[in-house]
Design a protein around this motif. Structure first.
Motif, PDB file in Angstrom:
ATOM      1  N   TYR A 105      -1.801  -0.276  -6.768  1.00  0.00           N
ATOM      2  CA  TYR A 105      -0.965   0.682  -6.026  1.00  0.00           C
ATOM      3  C   TYR A 105      -1.216   0.568  -4.524  1.00  0.00           C
ATOM      4  CZ  TYR A 105      -5.485   2.872  -6.791  1.00  0.00           C
ATOM      5  OH  TYR A 105      -6.833   3.078  -6.884  1.00  0.00           O
ATOM      6  N   TRP A 106      -0.227   1.032  -3.766  1.00  0.00           N
ATOM      7  CA  TRP A 106      -0.417   1.239  -2.331  1.00  0.00           C
ATOM      8  C   TRP A 106       0.550   2.321  -1.874  1.00  0.00           C
ATOM      9  CZ3 TRP A 106       3.769   0.620   0.895  1.00  0.00           C
ATOM     10  CH2 TRP A 106       4.828  -0.157   0.410  1.00  0.00           C
ATOM     11  N   ILE A 107       0.174   3.007  -0.799  1.00  0.00           N
ATOM     12  CA  ILE A 107       1.002   4.071  -0.217  1.00  0.00           C
ATOM     13  C   ILE A 107       1.190   3.766   1.273  1.00  0.00           C
ATOM     14  CG2 ILE A 107       1.109   6.563   0.325  1.00  0.00           C
ATOM     15  CD1 ILE A 107       1.273   5.966  -2.693  1.00  0.00           C
ATOM     16  N   GLY A 113      -3.068  10.176   2.849  1.00  0.00           N
ATOM     17  CA  GLY A 113      -3.877  11.393   2.898  1.00  0.00           C
ATOM     18  C   GLY A 113      -3.143  12.665   2.533  1.00  0.00           C
ATOM     19  N   ARG A 114      -1.973  12.540   1.886  1.00  0.00           N
ATOM     20  CA  ARG A 114      -1.211  13.740   1.483  1.00  0.00           C
ATOM     21  C   ARG A 114      -1.285  13.988  -0.020  1.00  0.00           C
ATOM     22  NH1 ARG A 114       4.656  13.015   4.388  1.00  0.00           N
ATOM     23  NH2 ARG A 114       3.953  12.033   6.331  1.00  0.00           N
ATOM     24  N   GLY A 115      -2.114  13.229  -0.704  1.00  0.00           N
ATOM     25  CA  GLY A 115      -2.228  13.418  -2.152  1.00  0.00           C
ATOM     26  C   GLY A 115      -1.207  12.632  -2.960  1.00  0.00           C
ATOM     27  N   GLY A 117      -0.916   9.282  -3.410  1.00  0.00           N
ATOM     28  CA  GLY A 117      -1.550   8.240  -4.233  1.00  0.00           C
ATOM     29  C   GLY A 117      -2.126   8.836  -5.512  1.00  0.00           C
ATOM     30  N   THR A 118      -2.834   9.939  -5.379  1.00  0.00           N
ATOM     31  CA  THR A 118      -3.450  10.576  -6.545  1.00  0.00           C
ATOM     32  C   THR A 118      -2.379  11.072  -7.520  1.00  0.00           C
ATOM     33  OG1 THR A 118      -5.334  11.232  -5.191  1.00  0.00           O
ATOM     34  CG2 THR A 118      -5.044  12.410  -7.269  1.00  0.00           C
ATOM     35  N   ASN A 145     -13.492   0.122  -0.301  1.00  0.00           N
ATOM     36  CA  ASN A 145     -12.218   0.864  -0.316  1.00  0.00           C
ATOM     37  C   ASN A 145     -12.433   2.285  -0.845  1.00  0.00           C
ATOM     38  OD1 ASN A 145      -9.608   1.752  -0.321  1.00  0.00           O
ATOM     39  ND2 ASN A 145      -8.752  -0.115  -1.218  1.00  0.00           N
ATOM     40  N   SER A 148      -9.327   4.406  -2.103  1.00  0.00           N
ATOM     41  CA  SER A 148      -8.836   4.028  -3.428  1.00  0.00           C
ATOM     42  C   SER A 148      -9.796   4.508  -4.522  1.00  0.00           C
ATOM     43  CB  SER A 148      -8.658   2.513  -3.489  1.00  0.00           C
ATOM     44  OG  SER A 148      -8.083   2.152  -4.704  1.00  0.00           O
ATOM     45  N   ARG A 154     -10.470  10.875  -8.911  1.00  0.00           N
ATOM     46  CA  ARG A 154      -9.694  12.114  -9.095  1.00  0.00           C
ATOM     47  C   ARG A 154      -8.700  11.992 -10.254  1.00  0.00           C
ATOM     48  NH1 ARG A 154      -8.563  13.388  -2.698  1.00  0.00           N
ATOM     49  NH2 ARG A 154     -10.638  14.214  -2.274  1.00  0.00           N
TER      50      ARG A 154
HETATM   51  C1  LIG Z   1      -5.766   3.962  -1.330  1.00  0.00           C
HETATM   52  C2  LIG Z   1      -4.408   4.608  -1.106  1.00  0.00           C
HETATM   53  C3  LIG Z   1      -3.466   4.202  -2.228  1.00  0.00           C
HETATM   54  C4  LIG Z   1      -4.595   6.121  -1.145  1.00  0.00           C
HETATM   55  O1  LIG Z   1      -3.316   6.733  -1.053  1.00  0.00           O
HETATM   56  P1  LIG Z   1      -3.157   8.227  -0.503  1.00  0.00           P
HETATM   57  O2  LIG Z   1      -1.800   8.708  -0.821  1.00  0.00           O
HETATM   58  O3  LIG Z   1      -3.612   8.276   0.891  1.00  0.00           O
HETATM   59  O4  LIG Z   1      -4.214   8.964  -1.466  1.00  0.00           O
HETATM   60  P2  LIG Z   1      -4.563  10.518  -1.554  1.00  0.00           P
HETATM   61  O5  LIG Z   1      -4.023  11.250  -0.379  1.00  0.00           O
HETATM   62  O6  LIG Z   1      -4.162  10.984  -2.919  1.00  0.00           O
HETATM   63  O7  LIG Z   1      -6.181  10.512  -1.542  1.00  0.00           O
HETATM   64  C5  LIG Z   1      -6.882   9.654  -0.702  1.00  0.00           C
HETATM   65  C6  LIG Z   1      -8.217  10.299  -0.345  1.00  0.00           C
HETATM   66  O8  LIG Z   1      -9.049   9.292   0.182  1.00  0.00           O
HETATM   67  C7  LIG Z   1      -9.452   9.663   1.486  1.00  0.00           C
HETATM   68  N1  LIG Z   1      -9.632   8.430   2.245  1.00  0.00           N
HETATM   69  C8  LIG Z   1      -8.706   7.537   2.604  1.00  0.00           C
HETATM   70  N2  LIG Z   1      -9.272   6.528   3.286  1.00  0.00           N
HETATM   71  C9  LIG Z   1     -10.588   6.813   3.333  1.00  0.00           C
HETATM   72  C10 LIG Z   1     -11.711   6.171   3.915  1.00  0.00           C
HETATM   73  N3  LIG Z   1     -11.591   5.004   4.566  1.00  0.00           N
HETATM   74  N4  LIG Z   1     -12.924   6.746   3.765  1.00  0.00           N
HETATM   75  C11 LIG Z   1     -13.065   7.910   3.099  1.00  0.00           C
HETATM   76  N5  LIG Z   1     -12.032   8.565   2.526  1.00  0.00           N
HETATM   77  C12 LIG Z   1     -10.831   8.031   2.659  1.00  0.00           C
HETATM   78  C13 LIG Z   1      -8.357  10.555   1.989  1.00  0.00           C
HETATM   79  O9  LIG Z   1      -8.771  11.360   3.069  1.00  0.00           O
HETATM   80  C14 LIG Z   1      -8.066  11.349   0.721  1.00  0.00           C
HETATM   81  O10 LIG Z   1      -9.073  12.315   0.494  1.00  0.00           O
HETATM   82  P3  LIG Z   1      -8.816  13.887   0.831  1.00  0.00           P
HETATM   83  O11 LIG Z   1      -7.700  14.328  -0.064  1.00  0.00           O
HETATM   84  O12 LIG Z   1     -10.125  14.552   0.491  1.00  0.00           O
HETATM   85  O13 LIG Z   1      -8.470  13.961   2.284  1.00  0.00           O
HETATM   86  C15 LIG Z   1      -3.818   4.226   0.285  1.00  0.00           C
HETATM   87  O14 LIG Z   1      -4.744   4.561   1.273  1.00  0.00           O
HETATM   88  C16 LIG Z   1      -3.462   2.750   0.411  1.00  0.00           C
HETATM   89  O15 LIG Z   1      -2.396   2.359   0.007  1.00  0.00           O
HETATM   90  N6  LIG Z   1      -4.369   1.961   0.993  1.00  0.00           N
HETATM   91  C17 LIG Z   1      -4.105   0.539   1.256  1.00  0.00           C
HETATM   92  C18 LIG Z   1      -3.867  -0.276  -0.016  1.00  0.00           C
HETATM   93  C19 LIG Z   1      -4.919  -0.028  -1.054  1.00  0.00           C
HETATM   94  O16 LIG Z   1      -6.079   0.178  -0.772  1.00  0.00           O
HETATM   95  N7  LIG Z   1      -4.492  -0.052  -2.338  1.00  0.00           N
HETATM   96  C20 LIG Z   1      -5.394   0.105  -3.453  1.00  0.00           C
HETATM   97  C21 LIG Z   1      -6.061  -1.180  -3.763  1.00  0.00           C
HETATM   98  S1  LIG Z   1      -7.309  -0.944  -5.021  1.00  0.00           S
END
Ligand SMILES: CC(C)(COP(=O)(O)OP(=O)(O)OC[C@H]1O[C@@H](n2cnc3c(N)ncnc32)[C@H](O)[C@@H]1OP(=O)(O)O)[C@@H](O)C(=O)NCCC(=O)NCCS
Length: 187
Positions: A105-107, A113-115, A117-118, A145, A148, A154
């Protein structure tokens, strides 16, 4: 097999829609990958320039839909209106005694950070369990990562180990943490 499954479009949170990838999505998907090219680069395999074009995405979508039809992949996209803001994909679906799939997955950076991905992972895990009848899902993250890993924890995934040089990401074979979720744990 999976083409017969009715996988309905679902609304997750803040109006974000989860839908199965469609052949009409090439332009929106290319735009999403263009916007996020630098953001995703550290977490993805190296991509040819063609990958970021509508024609390139048409080709990718065709091959994904062929795998979907053969029952080995379920590709989902996330929409905010007409804009694609992420993908969640079950790949390598194996039946028989394994009944398992990989999750990726990716967002979009602007939606981080809006929930989302979860929520998206939770919805796809539910589909894998209730509609696909899978026993297990595996996911792998780069060791650093943290975001992720939080999404997986979660969503009920547990860490099962460290796989050295597991995937070629950003041009080099990199160690990954492996996670799994057993979907029918009570059975
Ligand atoms: C990983 C990813 C899918 C998360 O998507 P998202 O919609 O931001 O996820 P959520 O908001 O549901 O939750 C992410 C949590 O991780 C936290 N987070 C994100 N990056 C972080 C970092 N570098 N260090 C610590 N926490 C981090 C966020 O703050 C959030 O926590 P919170 O709710 O307590 O604030 C997105 O960041 C992404 O696409 N990253 C790049 C591609 C990737 O990594 N894909 C997965 C490969 S395994």
């Amino acid at each position: 097999m999976l083409t017969d499954l009715q996988l309905p479009a679902a609304t997750l949170i803040h109006g974000i829609r989860l839908a199965v990838l469609d052949s009409a999505d090439a332009r929106a998907l290319a735009a999403a990958y263009q916007r996020n090219r630098a953001y995703l680069a550290p977490w993805e395999p190296l991509r040819e320039d063609a990958f970021f074009t509508p024609a390139g995405q048409r080709f990718v979508i065709e091959s994904k839909l062929a795998l979907h039809g053969a029952g080995s992949e379920v590709p989902f996209v996330l929409f905010d209106g007409e804009r694609i803001i992420g993908t969640v994909t079950l790949t390598g679906i194996v039946r028989g005694p394994f009944l398992s799939a990989n999750l990726g997955y990716w967002i979009d950076e602007q939606y981080a950070g809006r929930g989302i991905g979860t929520a998206a992972v939770a919805a796809v895990v539910d589909t894998a369990h209730r509609r696909l009848g899978l026993h297990r899902i595996q996911a792998a993250t780069l060791v650093h990562n943290t975001g992720s890993q939080l999404v997986l924890q979660r969503s009920g995934f547990g860490r099962i180990g460290l796989a050295p040089q597991y995937l070629k990401i950003a041009g080099s074979w990199q160690d990954h943490l492996l996670f799994q979720r057993i979907l029918d744990a009570s059975m």
